[in-house]
Design a protein around this motif. Sequence first.
Motif, PDB file in Angstrom:
ATOM      1  N   GLY A  29     -17.517 -82.755 -74.643  1.00  0.00           N
ATOM      2  CA  GLY A  29     -16.572 -83.635 -75.316  1.00  0.00           C
ATOM      3  C   GLY A  29     -17.209 -84.352 -76.495  1.00  0.00           C
ATOM      4  O   GLY A  29     -16.596 -84.486 -77.562  1.00  0.00           O
ATOM      5  N   GLU A  30     -18.443 -84.801 -76.325  1.00  0.00           N
ATOM      6  CA  GLU A  30     -19.151 -85.476 -77.416  1.00  0.00           C
ATOM      7  C   GLU A  30     -19.373 -84.524 -78.591  1.00  0.00           C
ATOM      8  O   GLU A  30     -19.188 -84.905 -79.753  1.00  0.00           O
ATOM      9  N   ALA A  68     -14.242 -72.048 -81.621  1.00  0.00           N
ATOM     10  CA  ALA A  68     -15.449 -72.846 -81.421  1.00  0.00           C
ATOM     11  C   ALA A  68     -15.250 -73.911 -80.354  1.00  0.00           C
ATOM     12  O   ALA A  68     -16.128 -74.136 -79.523  1.00  0.00           O
ATOM     13  N   ILE A  69     -14.110 -74.559 -80.361  1.00  0.00           N
ATOM     14  CA  ILE A  69     -13.858 -75.581 -79.357  1.00  0.00           C
ATOM     15  C   ILE A  69     -13.803 -74.939 -77.976  1.00  0.00           C
ATOM     16  O   ILE A  69     -14.354 -75.464 -77.015  1.00  0.00           O
ATOM     17  N   THR A  70     -13.173 -73.788 -77.878  1.00  0.00           N
ATOM     18  CA  THR A  70     -13.127 -73.071 -76.611  1.00  0.00           C
ATOM     19  C   THR A  70     -14.529 -72.717 -76.145  1.00  0.00           C
ATOM     20  O   THR A  70     -14.867 -72.872 -74.965  1.00  0.00           O
ATOM     21  N   MET A  94     -15.299 -83.002 -84.908  1.00  0.00           N
ATOM     22  CA  MET A  94     -13.984 -83.318 -85.457  1.00  0.00           C
ATOM     23  C   MET A  94     -14.042 -84.497 -86.431  1.00  0.00           C
ATOM     24  O   MET A  94     -13.255 -84.575 -87.354  1.00  0.00           O
ATOM     25  N   LYS A  95     -14.980 -85.401 -86.233  1.00  0.00           N
ATOM     26  CA  LYS A  95     -15.119 -86.560 -87.115  1.00  0.00           C
ATOM     27  C   LYS A  95     -15.921 -86.241 -88.375  1.00  0.00           C
ATOM     28  O   LYS A  95     -15.908 -87.011 -89.316  1.00  0.00           O
ATOM     29  N   CYS A 150     -29.773 -80.472 -74.000  1.00  0.00           N
ATOM     30  CA  CYS A 150     -28.549 -79.718 -73.725  1.00  0.00           C
ATOM     31  C   CYS A 150     -27.533 -79.940 -74.845  1.00  0.00           C
ATOM     32  O   CYS A 150     -26.944 -78.991 -75.358  1.00  0.00           O
ATOM     33  N   LYS A 151     -27.354 -81.186 -75.224  1.00  0.00           N
ATOM     34  CA  LYS A 151     -26.395 -81.499 -76.286  1.00  0.00           C
ATOM     35  C   LYS A 151     -26.808 -80.831 -77.600  1.00  0.00           C
ATOM     36  O   LYS A 151     -25.971 -80.295 -78.325  1.00  0.00           O
TER      37      LYS A 151
END
Length: 110
Positions: A71-72, A7-9, A78-79, A31-32
């Motif tokens: 990154g956001e 998922a991060i990739t 992750m948080k 977009c986000k």
Amino acid sequence: MRRTSTAITACLLFALTACGGTDVKADPAACKKAMTKAFDDAMAAGDKAEESKRPAACDGLDDKTLKRLAGEVTTEWMKGDKAADELEEDLDEMQQDLDDAVDEYATETP
């Protein structure tokens, strides 16, 4: 770890496959939101996740903005509680793989 890294990739690919600098007026918030949905979908698919494409809502955004948004999205994930659950599952899976490997190569002592 496989699901998390997949998922991060996928999310980072949005930023790396950007074609910024177009005349299209893009909305970073849209977009986000699209990136977050694609990220969540990739997490749900796990190892079966397909390579993600940059969401159409991100068209027209410059590379710097796309990288920041990617990154956001990953930082917020992750948080969150989902991250802890996913990482715990990944750790359990890794431990089982390690235990299986040790059992496979273990020899009986006389």
